[in-house]
Motif scaffolding. Sequence first.
Motif, PDB file in Angstrom:
ATOM      1  N   VAL A  21       0.833  -1.201   0.000  1.00 42.32           N
ATOM      2  CA  VAL A  21       0.000   0.000   0.000  1.00 42.32           C
ATOM      3  C   VAL A  21       0.866   1.248   0.000  1.00 42.32           C
ATOM      4  CG1 VAL A  21      -1.695   1.301   1.326  1.00 42.32           C
ATOM      5  CG2 VAL A  21      -1.836  -1.167   1.241  1.00 42.32           C
ATOM      6  N   ASP A  22       0.539   2.192  -0.841  1.00 43.10           N
ATOM      7  CA  ASP A  22       1.112   3.524  -0.697  1.00 43.10           C
ATOM      8  C   ASP A  22      -0.065   4.487  -0.529  1.00 43.10           C
ATOM      9  OD1 ASP A  22       0.151   4.450  -3.188  1.00 43.10           O
ATOM     10  OD2 ASP A  22       2.070   4.239  -4.181  1.00 43.10           O
ATOM     11  N   TYR A  23       0.241   5.705  -0.210  1.00 43.35           N
ATOM     12  CA  TYR A  23      -0.800   6.657   0.165  1.00 43.35           C
ATOM     13  C   TYR A  23      -1.819   6.900  -0.954  1.00 43.35           C
ATOM     14  CZ  TYR A  23      -2.800  10.410   2.909  1.00 43.35           C
ATOM     15  OH  TYR A  23      -3.666  11.190   3.642  1.00 43.35           O
ATOM     16  N   ASP A  24      -1.341   7.105  -2.178  1.00 45.04           N
ATOM     17  CA  ASP A  24      -2.254   7.369  -3.294  1.00 45.04           C
ATOM     18  C   ASP A  24      -3.113   6.152  -3.627  1.00 45.04           C
ATOM     19  OD1 ASP A  24      -1.369   9.993  -3.513  1.00 45.04           O
ATOM     20  OD2 ASP A  24       0.177   9.487  -4.981  1.00 45.04           O
ATOM     21  N   LYS A  25      -2.529   4.958  -3.555  1.00 42.28           N
ATOM     22  CA  LYS A  25      -3.311   3.744  -3.805  1.00 42.28           C
ATOM     23  C   LYS A  25      -4.384   3.563  -2.736  1.00 42.28           C
ATOM     24  CE  LYS A  25       0.254   1.052  -6.151  1.00 42.28           C
ATOM     25  NZ  LYS A  25       1.168  -0.097  -6.015  1.00 42.28           N
ATOM     26  N   ALA A  26      -4.031   3.854  -1.499  1.00 46.17           N
ATOM     27  CA  ALA A  26      -5.003   3.746  -0.405  1.00 46.17           C
ATOM     28  C   ALA A  26      -6.153   4.726  -0.619  1.00 46.17           C
ATOM     29  CB  ALA A  26      -4.315   3.992   0.936  1.00 46.17           C
ATOM     30  N   THR A  27      -5.827   5.935  -1.057  1.00 43.84           N
ATOM     31  CA  THR A  27      -6.861   6.931  -1.318  1.00 43.84           C
ATOM     32  C   THR A  27      -7.786   6.445  -2.436  1.00 43.84           C
ATOM     33  OG1 THR A  27      -5.406   8.704  -0.578  1.00 43.84           O
ATOM     34  CG2 THR A  27      -7.267   9.344  -1.985  1.00 43.84           C
ATOM     35  N   LYS A  28      -7.225   5.889  -3.498  1.00 39.58           N
ATOM     36  CA  LYS A  28      -8.050   5.369  -4.598  1.00 39.58           C
ATOM     37  C   LYS A  28      -8.956   4.239  -4.121  1.00 39.58           C
ATOM     38  CE  LYS A  28      -4.935   6.696  -8.274  1.00 39.58           C
ATOM     39  NZ  LYS A  28      -3.906   6.282  -9.226  1.00 39.58           N
ATOM     40  N   LYS A  29      -8.441   3.390  -3.253  1.00 37.91           N
ATOM     41  CA  LYS A  29      -9.252   2.293  -2.704  1.00 37.91           C
ATOM     42  C   LYS A  29     -10.449   2.854  -1.936  1.00 37.91           C
ATOM     43  CE  LYS A  29      -9.211  -1.628   0.389  1.00 37.91           C
ATOM     44  NZ  LYS A  29      -8.500  -2.630   1.100  1.00 37.91           N
ATOM     45  N   LEU A  30     -10.224   3.884  -1.127  1.00 38.71           N
ATOM     46  CA  LEU A  30     -11.311   4.506  -0.367  1.00 38.71           C
ATOM     47  C   LEU A  30     -12.310   5.197  -1.297  1.00 38.71           C
ATOM     48  CD1 LEU A  30      -9.219   5.930   2.581  1.00 38.71           C
ATOM     49  CD2 LEU A  30     -11.051   4.220   2.764  1.00 38.71           C
ATOM     50  N   VAL A  31     -11.819   5.868  -2.324  1.00 37.35           N
ATOM     51  CA  VAL A  31     -12.699   6.519  -3.300  1.00 37.35           C
ATOM     52  C   VAL A  31     -13.612   5.478  -3.942  1.00 37.35           C
ATOM     53  CG1 VAL A  31     -12.722   7.589  -5.597  1.00 37.35           C
ATOM     54  CG2 VAL A  31     -11.306   8.555  -3.777  1.00 37.35           C
ATOM     55  N   ASP A  62     -20.280  15.641  -1.293  1.00 41.92           N
ATOM     56  CA  ASP A  62     -19.932  14.562  -2.201  1.00 41.92           C
ATOM     57  C   ASP A  62     -18.929  13.646  -1.487  1.00 41.92           C
ATOM     58  OD1 ASP A  62     -18.055  13.297  -4.191  1.00 41.92           O
ATOM     59  OD2 ASP A  62     -19.529  14.138  -5.577  1.00 41.92           O
ATOM     60  N   MET A  63     -19.290  12.397  -1.292  1.00 40.97           N
ATOM     61  CA  MET A  63     -18.435  11.466  -0.549  1.00 40.97           C
ATOM     62  C   MET A  63     -17.079  11.260  -1.214  1.00 40.97           C
ATOM     63  SD  MET A  63     -20.848   8.466   0.900  1.00 40.97           S
ATOM     64  CE  MET A  63     -22.407   8.831   1.674  1.00 40.97           C
ATOM     65  N   VAL A  64     -17.077  11.148  -2.527  1.00 43.47           N
ATOM     66  CA  VAL A  64     -15.809  10.931  -3.243  1.00 43.47           C
ATOM     67  C   VAL A  64     -14.883  12.131  -3.040  1.00 43.47           C
ATOM     68  CG1 VAL A  64     -14.770  10.670  -5.530  1.00 43.47           C
ATOM     69  CG2 VAL A  64     -16.815   9.342  -4.921  1.00 43.47           C
ATOM     70  N   GLN A  65     -15.428  13.329  -3.223  1.00 38.95           N
ATOM     71  CA  GLN A  65     -14.618  14.530  -3.005  1.00 38.95           C
ATOM     72  C   GLN A  65     -14.147  14.633  -1.564  1.00 38.95           C
ATOM     73  OE1 GLN A  65     -16.973  17.847  -4.322  1.00 38.95           O
ATOM     74  NE2 GLN A  65     -16.260  17.670  -6.441  1.00 38.95           N
ATOM     75  N   MET A  66     -15.011  14.259  -0.625  1.00 33.68           N
ATOM     76  CA  MET A  66     -14.628  14.340   0.789  1.00 33.68           C
ATOM     77  C   MET A  66     -13.470  13.391   1.105  1.00 33.68           C
ATOM     78  SD  MET A  66     -15.659  16.582   2.817  1.00 33.68           S
ATOM     79  CE  MET A  66     -16.368  17.894   1.875  1.00 33.68           C
ATOM     80  N   VAL A  67     -13.507  12.188   0.573  1.00 35.13           N
ATOM     81  CA  VAL A  67     -12.380  11.267   0.795  1.00 35.13           C
ATOM     82  C   VAL A  67     -11.096  11.917   0.295  1.00 35.13           C
ATOM     83  CG1 VAL A  67     -11.290   9.112   0.011  1.00 35.13           C
ATOM     84  CG2 VAL A  67     -13.652   9.091   0.804  1.00 35.13           C
ATOM     85  N   GLN A  68     -11.149  12.456  -0.905  1.00 38.16           N
ATOM     86  CA  GLN A  68      -9.960  13.080  -1.485  1.00 38.16           C
ATOM     87  C   GLN A  68      -9.499  14.271  -0.654  1.00 38.16           C
ATOM     88  OE1 GLN A  68     -11.774  13.580  -5.331  1.00 38.16           O
ATOM     89  NE2 GLN A  68     -10.787  11.739  -6.145  1.00 38.16           N
ATOM     90  N   GLN A 111     -14.495   2.635  -2.741  1.00 32.40           N
ATOM     91  CA  GLN A 111     -15.415   2.118  -1.736  1.00 32.40           C
ATOM     92  C   GLN A 111     -16.616   3.048  -1.546  1.00 32.40           C
ATOM     93  OE1 GLN A 111     -13.651   1.303   2.093  1.00 32.40           O
ATOM     94  NE2 GLN A 111     -15.556   0.513   2.922  1.00 32.40           N
ATOM     95  N   VAL A 112     -16.392   4.353  -1.474  1.00 29.76           N
ATOM     96  CA  VAL A 112     -17.514   5.272  -1.220  1.00 29.76           C
ATOM     97  C   VAL A 112     -18.327   5.578  -2.473  1.00 29.76           C
ATOM     98  CG1 VAL A 112     -16.426   6.301   0.798  1.00 29.76           C
ATOM     99  CG2 VAL A 112     -16.230   7.446  -1.415  1.00 29.76           C
ATOM    100  N   LYS A 113     -17.788   5.304  -3.650  1.00 30.87           N
ATOM    101  CA  LYS A 113     -18.547   5.547  -4.887  1.00 30.87           C
ATOM    102  C   LYS A 113     -19.869   4.799  -4.886  1.00 30.87           C
ATOM    103  CE  LYS A 113     -15.135   6.776  -8.332  1.00 30.87           C
ATOM    104  NZ  LYS A 113     -14.394   6.356  -9.529  1.00 30.87           N
ATOM    105  N   ARG A 114     -19.907   3.626  -4.271  1.00 29.11           N
ATOM    106  CA  ARG A 114     -21.147   2.834  -4.228  1.00 29.11           C
ATOM    107  C   ARG A 114     -22.259   3.576  -3.498  1.00 29.11           C
ATOM    108  NH1 ARG A 114     -17.610  -1.617  -2.486  1.00 29.11           N
ATOM    109  NH2 ARG A 114     -18.182  -0.809  -0.464  1.00 29.11           N
ATOM    110  N   PHE A 115     -21.891   4.425  -2.537  1.00 31.51           N
ATOM    111  CA  PHE A 115     -22.888   5.135  -1.749  1.00 31.51           C
ATOM    112  C   PHE A 115     -23.227   6.503  -2.347  1.00 31.51           C
ATOM    113  CE2 PHE A 115     -20.644   2.345   1.201  1.00 31.51           C
ATOM    114  CZ  PHE A 115     -21.711   1.611   1.678  1.00 31.51           C
TER     115      PHE A 115
END
Length: 180
Positions: free
Chosen positions: A3-13, A30-36, A15-19
């Motif tokens: 895991v690196d930081y950017d990959k982890a962020t993409k994984k979270l993005v 916007d959940m995606v924007q908030m994660v970022q 994950q929240v896209k479904r919601f």
Amino acid sequence: MNVDYDKATKKLVNQVKRFADIPELCAGYDMVQMVQKFRSVFKNEALRKQVLASSYEEDRLKQKNYSAGFCGIASYTWNHLFRMPNGSVIWRLKKVSSGEYDIIGNHVWLENRFTGEPLDLTFDQFIDSSGNYIELPYDKIGKYVSSDFEFYRAYRFAHYLGINLDNIVLENALRSLGRR
């Protein structure tokens, strides 16, 4: 999985896209924007000095472990930003305390009250000596904790996002009482 930081962020993005398409779960942000945004602000040196204990800061920064120390702050903020129209919780806070689980000390994450799915905005802080992500058994550990308290470090964090969280917390409380 390394895991690196950017990959982890993409994984979270992802994950929240479904919601993001469920209007009841989006509540004005916007959940995606908030994660970022959360993940970007975790790197802010001035904010880190204001809200995190300095004890482990040197090691965290050297390892680029930017999410470490933000678990409670980020989870509390998310819990209040994303609520039902009546102010009720969508994302419950869940906490594991030191000694309850061998790999980690105190840690806070979110759990969707409708699906039971965990959302750990700082999951990537748990990395083994090989740089691989340590998967936590979220469904087997932790206890639900209330988000009905004032959390000044989270208010400062939200301020860096351009959000007045203390007002949102108050509005949520009033809505949940049916006064707004």
